[in-house]
Design a protein around this motif. Structure first.
Motif, mmCIF file in Angstrom:
data_model
loop_
_atom_site.group_PDB
_atom_site.id
_atom_site.type_symbol
_atom_site.label_atom_id
_atom_site.label_comp_id
_atom_site.label_asym_id
_atom_site.label_seq_id
_atom_site.Cartn_x
_atom_site.Cartn_y
_atom_site.Cartn_z
ATOM 1 N N ASN A 67 0.832 -1.191 0.000
ATOM 2 C CA ASN A 67 0.000 0.000 0.000
ATOM 3 C C ASN A 67 0.873 1.250 0.000
ATOM 4 O OD1 ASN A 67 -1.838 2.028 0.378
ATOM 5 N ND2 ASN A 67 -2.899 1.058 2.096
ATOM 6 N N ALA A 68 0.811 2.005 -1.096
ATOM 7 C CA ALA A 68 1.647 3.202 -1.202
ATOM 8 C C ALA A 68 1.261 4.278 -0.198
ATOM 9 C CB ALA A 68 1.568 3.762 -2.618
ATOM 10 N N CYS A 69 0.054 4.192 0.345
ATOM 11 C CA CYS A 69 -0.366 5.157 1.375
ATOM 12 C C CYS A 69 0.460 4.996 2.647
ATOM 13 C CB CYS A 69 -1.840 4.956 1.707
ATOM 14 S SG CYS A 69 -2.979 5.272 0.335
ATOM 15 N N ALA A 113 9.570 2.632 -11.653
ATOM 16 C CA ALA A 113 8.652 3.676 -12.123
ATOM 17 C C ALA A 113 7.212 3.322 -11.788
ATOM 18 C CB ALA A 113 8.811 3.879 -13.630
ATOM 19 N N LEU A 114 6.861 2.061 -11.930
ATOM 20 C CA LEU A 114 5.496 1.636 -11.622
ATOM 21 C C LEU A 114 5.208 1.764 -10.135
ATOM 22 C CD1 LEU A 114 5.258 -1.546 -13.892
ATOM 23 C CD2 LEU A 114 4.223 0.687 -14.302
ATOM 24 N N GLU A 115 6.165 1.434 -9.303
ATOM 25 C CA GLU A 115 5.975 1.564 -7.855
ATOM 26 C C GLU A 115 5.708 3.009 -7.471
ATOM 27 O OE1 GLU A 115 5.695 -0.561 -5.528
ATOM 28 O OE2 GLU A 115 6.712 -2.424 -6.088
ATOM 29 N N LYS A 116 6.325 3.942 -8.165
ATOM 30 C CA LYS A 116 6.182 5.352 -7.820
ATOM 31 C C LYS A 116 4.938 5.982 -8.446
ATOM 32 C CE LYS A 116 8.662 9.762 -7.782
ATOM 33 N NZ LYS A 116 9.947 10.457 -8.060
ATOM 34 N N TYR A 117 4.704 5.688 -9.725
ATOM 35 C CA TYR A 117 3.648 6.387 -10.457
ATOM 36 C C TYR A 117 2.389 5.556 -10.691
ATOM 37 C CZ TYR A 117 7.583 9.478 -11.404
ATOM 38 O OH TYR A 117 8.665 10.314 -11.259
ATOM 39 N N TRP A 118 2.472 4.238 -10.467
ATOM 40 C CA TRP A 118 1.320 3.359 -10.674
ATOM 41 C C TRP A 118 1.209 2.395 -9.490
ATOM 42 C CZ3 TRP A 118 0.304 1.288 -16.259
ATOM 43 C CH2 TRP A 118 -0.977 0.716 -16.348
ATOM 44 N N SER A 120 -0.348 0.579 -5.955
ATOM 45 C CA SER A 120 -1.622 0.219 -5.349
ATOM 46 C C SER A 120 -1.843 1.114 -4.139
ATOM 47 C CB SER A 120 -1.616 -1.247 -4.915
ATOM 48 O OG SER A 120 -2.782 -1.543 -4.171
ATOM 49 N N LEU A 121 -3.061 1.581 -3.964
ATOM 50 C CA LEU A 121 -3.395 2.425 -2.816
ATOM 51 C C LEU A 121 -4.254 1.665 -1.823
ATOM 52 C CD1 LEU A 121 -4.107 5.810 -4.641
ATOM 53 C CD2 LEU A 121 -1.957 4.994 -3.644
ATOM 54 N N SER A 122 -4.068 0.356 -1.776
ATOM 55 C CA SER A 122 -4.783 -0.484 -0.814
ATOM 56 C C SER A 122 -3.943 -1.715 -0.528
ATOM 57 C CB SER A 122 -6.154 -0.900 -1.359
ATOM 58 O OG SER A 122 -6.012 -1.888 -2.352
#
Length: 272
Positions: A67-69, A113-118, A120-122
């Motif tokens: 979760n990137a949050c 790049a995907l970890e930073k810009y794409w 998951s927010l859950s």
């Protein structure tokens, strides 16, 4: 000359109608059980779906590594990618178009790049097209990416293309330059946000809100990735009404702030 049979004439008539209507490339839709479903015609346009992390992360109740949050000062502070979706002009869309399973190794060089810009927010694992659970990226590739042929040919190209479009049409930068920045106190005119994007990209976006906060923003593109209005023809008025029905006249772009969840110390979303 031999005469054509009735079935042959019907077939020829169907082909002529299909050619008149446009491309007749057909794709097989795979249902959740992995079986072959109904067929779909080629899509009409792309929709780039973007998420505002400040709105999504307010719902976070527990933390996990996916979760990137939960990244504290490294949590995202700008629009992140939800997906690049092939859509039809009538408001419907194709889904799960081939049996191509997501292969994480195919995008290994894009992972940072995907970890930073794409991200998951859950912490949940969304369903794939084959009756299983997987990464957020797996869901987006199998449900939407497989339907982007013939413009996008494979998994790697789908993710790389989406990143390139996201970087080129930087919504966060456009809004920031217009004075629309993350804030937990300010509210901004919806019309102003839409106008700023129209002026920058010469096309109208769509917005979706949750409790008065911008939740998602959509940019639409022709198949050559030139911007176009997300609404089509007589639907333009309706689409704008739909945007405003979920978004009030003044909306928030919240900055996510947390002192920690599940023992994980988290800093202000604005610290990054």
């Amino acid at each position: 000359m031999a005469s054509l049979s009735a079935p042959t004439l019907l077939t020829l008539q169907w082909v002529l109608v299909a050619i008149t209507m446009g491309s007749i490339w057909m794709i097989e839709e795979v249902d959740g059980s992995g079986g072959i479903g109904r067929q779909h015609r080629e899509f009409d346009y792309f929709k780039l779906a973007l998420q505002w992390p400040g709105t999504f992360c307010q719902r976070t109740r527990h933390c996990c590594s996916s979760n990137a949050c939960c990244r504290g000062s490294n949590a995202p502070t700008e629009f992140t990618i939800h997906g690049l979706w092939p859509d039809y002009n009538d408001g419907t869309w194709p889904a799960c178009c081939t049996k191509s399973n997501f292969d994480e190794k195919e995008i290994s060089t894009l992972r940072s790049a995907l970890e930073k810009y794409w991200p998951s927010l859950s912490c949940g694992s969304p369903s794939t097209c084959h009756g299983t659970k997987g990464l957020f990226w797996a869901h987006e590739w199998e449900k939407h990416g497989t339907c982007s042929f013939p413009v996008v040919q494979d998994e790697y190209s789908y993710f790389l293309t989406t990143l390139n479009v996201y970087f080129k049409y930087n919504v966060t930068k456009v809004l920031s330059e217009a004075g629309y920045v993350p804030s937990n106190t300010e509210k901004y005119p919806l019309g102003g946000i839409i106008t700023a994007i129209q002026n920058a990209f010469h096309a109208s976006p769509e917005l979706a809100c949750s409790k008065g906060s911008v939740q998602e923003l959509y940019l639409c593109f022709y198949k050559d990735f030139k911007p176009r209005d997300c609404a089509v023809g007589s639907n333009i008025g309706l689409e704008m009404i739909n945007s405003k029905s979920s978004c009030p006249k003044y909306v928030s772009l919240p900055a996510y702030v947390s002192s920690g969840l599940d023992g994980v110390e988290m800093n202000s979303f604005m610290d990054a």
